[in-house]
Structure formats: structure tokens, C-alpha cells
Scaffold this motif. Structure first.
Motif, PDB file in Angstrom:
ATOM      1  N   THR A  35      15.347   8.830  92.170  1.00  0.00           N
ATOM      2  CA  THR A  35      15.030   9.942  93.213  1.00  0.00           C
ATOM      3  C   THR A  35      15.080   9.895  94.689  1.00  0.00           C
ATOM      4  OG1 THR A  35      12.558   9.243  92.914  1.00  0.00           O
ATOM      5  CG2 THR A  35      13.288  10.612  91.114  1.00  0.00           C
ATOM      6  N   MET A  39      15.905   3.452 102.771  1.00  0.00           N
ATOM      7  CA  MET A  39      17.194   3.375 103.636  1.00  0.00           C
ATOM      8  C   MET A  39      17.676   2.273 104.166  1.00  0.00           C
ATOM      9  SD  MET A  39      16.675   7.009 105.313  1.00  0.00           S
ATOM     10  CE  MET A  39      14.828   6.773 105.699  1.00  0.00           C
ATOM     11  N   VAL A  83      10.201   4.593  95.940  1.00  0.00           N
ATOM     12  CA  VAL A  83      10.464   4.873  97.313  1.00  0.00           C
ATOM     13  C   VAL A  83       9.401   6.134  98.037  1.00  0.00           C
ATOM     14  CG1 VAL A  83      11.928   5.484  99.409  1.00  0.00           C
ATOM     15  CG2 VAL A  83      12.423   3.929  97.501  1.00  0.00           C
ATOM     16  N   ASP A  85       5.938   7.807  98.108  1.00  0.00           N
ATOM     17  CA  ASP A  85       4.716   7.898  97.453  1.00  0.00           C
ATOM     18  C   ASP A  85       5.040   7.990  96.015  1.00  0.00           C
ATOM     19  OD1 ASP A  85       1.683   7.891  97.931  1.00  0.00           O
ATOM     20  OD2 ASP A  85       2.028   9.414  96.257  1.00  0.00           O
ATOM     21  N   SER A 113       5.168   9.536 102.299  1.00  0.00           N
ATOM     22  CA  SER A 113       6.131  10.204 101.672  1.00  0.00           C
ATOM     23  C   SER A 113       6.646  11.186 102.574  1.00  0.00           C
ATOM     24  CB  SER A 113       5.173  10.891 100.385  1.00  0.00           C
ATOM     25  OG  SER A 113       6.048  11.969  99.861  1.00  0.00           O
ATOM     26  N   ILE A 114       7.903  11.664 102.216  1.00  0.00           N
ATOM     27  CA  ILE A 114       8.425  12.955 102.705  1.00  0.00           C
ATOM     28  C   ILE A 114       7.526  14.057 102.994  1.00  0.00           C
ATOM     29  CG2 ILE A 114       9.883  13.403 100.802  1.00  0.00           C
ATOM     30  CD1 ILE A 114      11.208  14.124 104.493  1.00  0.00           C
ATOM     31  N   LEU A 164      16.916  17.617  99.230  1.00  0.00           N
ATOM     32  CA  LEU A 164      18.215  17.585  98.750  1.00  0.00           C
ATOM     33  C   LEU A 164      18.526  16.806  97.724  1.00  0.00           C
ATOM     34  CD1 LEU A 164      19.736  17.934 102.587  1.00  0.00           C
ATOM     35  CD2 LEU A 164      18.435  19.775 101.179  1.00  0.00           C
ATOM     36  N   ILE A 166      20.247  14.044  95.294  1.00  0.00           N
ATOM     37  CA  ILE A 166      20.656  12.832  95.238  1.00  0.00           C
ATOM     38  C   ILE A 166      21.503  12.548  93.817  1.00  0.00           C
ATOM     39  CG2 ILE A 166      20.071  10.479  94.903  1.00  0.00           C
ATOM     40  CD1 ILE A 166      17.887  10.820  97.101  1.00  0.00           C
ATOM     41  N   LEU A 222      14.269  10.176 107.976  1.00  0.00           N
ATOM     42  CA  LEU A 222      12.995  10.199 108.454  1.00  0.00           C
ATOM     43  C   LEU A 222      12.117   8.604 108.357  1.00  0.00           C
ATOM     44  CD1 LEU A 222      10.460  11.537 109.706  1.00  0.00           C
ATOM     45  CD2 LEU A 222      10.043  12.426 107.467  1.00  0.00           C
ATOM     46  N   HIS A 247      18.306  12.977 103.843  1.00  0.00           N
ATOM     47  CA  HIS A 247      18.095  14.355 104.636  1.00  0.00           C
ATOM     48  C   HIS A 247      17.114  15.385 103.950  1.00  0.00           C
ATOM     49  CE1 HIS A 247      21.560  13.364 107.131  1.00  0.00           C
ATOM     50  NE2 HIS A 247      22.062  13.216 105.891  1.00  0.00           N
ATOM     51  N   SER A 248      16.449  16.136 104.683  1.00  0.00           N
ATOM     52  CA  SER A 248      15.594  17.135 104.152  1.00  0.00           C
ATOM     53  C   SER A 248      15.724  18.297 105.382  1.00  0.00           C
ATOM     54  CB  SER A 248      14.340  17.058 104.088  1.00  0.00           C
ATOM     55  OG  SER A 248      13.964  15.854 103.205  1.00  0.00           O
TER      56      SER A 248
END
Ligand SMILES: C[S@@+](CC[C@H](N)C(=O)[O-])C[C@H]1O[C@@H](n2cnc3c(N)ncnc32)[C@H](O)[C@@H]1O
Length: 299
Positions: A35, A39, A83, A85, A113-114, A164, A166, A222, A247-248
Motif C-alpha cells: 500500500t 522512500m 509504512v 501509520d 501518516s500522509i 494515487l 501504486i 513528503l 505523490h498525492s
């Protein structure tokens, strides 16, 4: 005990001290590998940092063979590393439910988290609506349920975080049909593809939920040393080169605060153009929802 442990966003060192101590005492350590990606660290980097073997857990293992992960977790400690949370992706609630139904105690050790670090672009987390996910379109599969969620968010002026797609360990139709365990190279959706797909669906649905002129901000890598934000219109983002994953993208809502705009302008490709796009957004919202008229009281 099953431990769901967040790894944070980028480096091996982003794990919390408590998370690291638990990893080092567990009998088995799994790394969820479909998920999101860490990076700046490989599986080998993690193994040498933890001093432990790490087992890669693909979608098949987690979603169809979770018994393997949970095996013996009522007697020994098992770590499941995620990766970001552990609850930053919908998938892992399922593993927690299965552990609970087997009487296996579990504990989550949280991390960035993102879903919360996205605030680094300058937009307030309190002003976000529903998060949506965008999958890679194919010639005959273009799921667009995200469009209705964005519509709901924009109606009440909230920002939309777009995550986005993956694709890791995917088989081509041909290899799947022939039962060949050959996997395609991993693919990570970039900003230009995401913006183009969003516009393709607007063209198709034509409900004017957003346009090429809608102000957005791209959020790339990020939490890593190569982190980058680009504040631009959706049309402009369809033309940029966003580079390495992850990316988001955020679509702005009209309830944006002045301070959010001021922060975002730092990342604008053209400050004047971006400011104009935001103003147009606010004007359009005012026209749609004019302030209520206060009736004069009669004596
Ligand atoms: C399904 S979510 C998993 C989220 C993860 N569990 C977390 O808590 O951050 C994965 C998607 O989030 C976005 N994402 C995750 N980390 C990111 C980062 N560091 N920078 C930009 N986008 C990121 C990407 O769109 C990626 O495809």
C-alpha cells in the motif's frame, strides 16, 4: 501479541523508539509491501537497522493468507510493519478484526501518516473533507466514484486529499491467464497522470465539480529530503514532471483561510495566476451561496 507498527514516511530512522524496541523483541517481523513504500530505505536497510530478518508481506499474504501472519501470535510476539501509520490505509483494520476474532491481543504503535503530514503544504487538516483514491485507468476500466466524493467535499468548501495508485507485484492479463507467476515492474502514479485522469472524468461527467482552472497543490515525496509542493491549477499539474514517487494531490475547497493561501503561494508556479485562480474559486462559491439577507425589522 500482534503489534501493528507504523514506520513513518521516509527513512529507517522514522520508526518510534517504542516501535523499534518492540520490533527487536518479536519472534517474526513482517513488512507490508503493497500500500506504500518507505522512500529512503530498502528491506535490507531495515534488516540491518533492526538487526532482524524482515519478511515481505504482499497483498496475497495479508488479505488471503493472514493465518500465516497470525500463526502463534497468541503465544509469541509478531510485528506487522506498515509504512506511515497502520491505520492510514483501510486494509489493516481487517487484520486487526481477524486477530480479535481469533482471541489474539493486538496493539498499534502509531507514526506520521500522509493523512496528517499533508498539513505541511500549508492547508489546515481541519479543512479537509473525505480522502479519495485514484486508480490507474485502463482502456476499458475507468472507475469514477471519487468524483462524487470530491463533489460532496467541494459543495461544503472542504479540501480533498487524493491518494494515487501504486501497483506492485501485478501480473499482466496474459501471464495471469496462463498461470505464469511473472510480475510486472512496480508502477506509481505521478501527478501528471492523476491530474489528467481527474480532468478526463470531469469531461465525461460534465457536472463542473472542478475544471482545468481549479487551484490545487501537489505533494511529492513528503517527509523525505526530496519533498516538494507545487501550487498550481489542475490543468497546469497535468503538464508538470513530478519526478520520483510517492505523490498525492490536494484539490482546494472554497472555505480556505487567508493564512492557508499565504503559505501556499510560496509553492506557486506563478503567484499571480494562482492568486487569481483562488479568487475566482471564492467568487464562484459566493455566487452559488450568497450570504443570507437580513430583513429590516418594521416598527
Ligand atoms: C494507501 S496510502 C497508505 C498510507 C500510509 N499507510 C500512511 O499512513 O501514510 C498510499 C498512498 O498515499 C500517498 N502517500 C503515502 N506516502 C506519501 C508521501 N510520503 N508523499 C506523498 N504521498 C504519499 C500516495 O498517494 C500513496 O500511493
Amino acid at each position: 501479541m500482534l503489534y501493528l507498527i507504523g514506520l513513518g514516511l521516509s527513512s529507517v530512522e522514522d520508526i518510534t523508539v517504542r516501535g523499534l524496541k518492540v520490533v527487536q523483541k518479536c519472534a517474526r517481523v513482517y513488512l507490508e509491501a503493497y500500500t506504500s513504500i518507505l522512500m529512503a530505505a530498502s528491506k535490507e536497510d531495515l534488516e540491518s537497522f533492526y538487526g532482524r530478518e524482515v519478511i515481505l508481506a504482499d497483498r496475497e499474504l495479508v488479505e488471503s493468507s493472514s493465518g500465516t501472519i497470525l500463526d502463534g501470535a497468541d503465544r509469541v510476539d509478531v510485528a506487522f510493519l506498515v509504512v506511515g501509520d497502520p491505520f492510514g490505509a483501510t486494509t489493516h483494520t481487517d487484520l486487526a478484526i481477524r486477530a480479535r476474532s481469533l482471541g489474539i491481543p493486538f496493539e498499534a504503535i502509531h507514526n506520521a501518516s500522509i493523512m496528517n503530514a499533508v498539513g505541511a503544504c500549508g492547508l489546515q487538516l481541519y479543512n479537509f473533507g473525505q480522502t479519495v483514491s485514484l486508480v490507474f485507468f485502463t482502456d476499458n476500466w475507468k472507475p469514477d466514484s471519487f468524483y462524487d466524493r470530491i463533489k460532496e467535499n467541494r459543495k461544503i468548501g472542504l479540501h480533498t486529499l487524493v491518494l494515487l495508485d501504486i501497483k506492485v507485484k501485478e501480473q499482466s492479463f496474459e501471464n495471469m491467464a496462463r498461470g505464469r507467476m511473472i510480475y510486472e515492474p512496480p508502477r506509481y502514479m505521478n501527478i501528471e497522470t492523476a491530474a489528467s485522469q481527474l480532468l478526463e472524468i470531469e469531461d465525461f461527467r460534465n457536472e463542473k465539480v472542478y475544471t482545468t482552472e481549479t487551484p490545487c497543490v501537489s505533494v511529492s515525496r513528503l517527509g523525505s529530503s526530496a519533498q516538494k509542493f507545487v501550487a498550481a491549477t489542475l490543468g497546469e499539474l497535468a503538464e508538470i514532471e513530478s519526478g520520483e514517487p510517492l505523490h498525492s494531490l490536494v484539490i482546494l475547497g472554497h472555505r480556505i483561510h487567508e493564512m492557508e493561501i499565504e503559505y501556499l503561494l510560496e509553492f506557486a508556479t506563478s503567484k499571480t495566476k494562482y492568486q487569481r485562480a483562488v479568487e475566482a474559486e471564492l467568487e464562484a462559491a459566493k455566487a452559488m451561496h450568497p450570504p443570507a439577507q437580513v430583513e429590516e425589522a418594521e416598527d
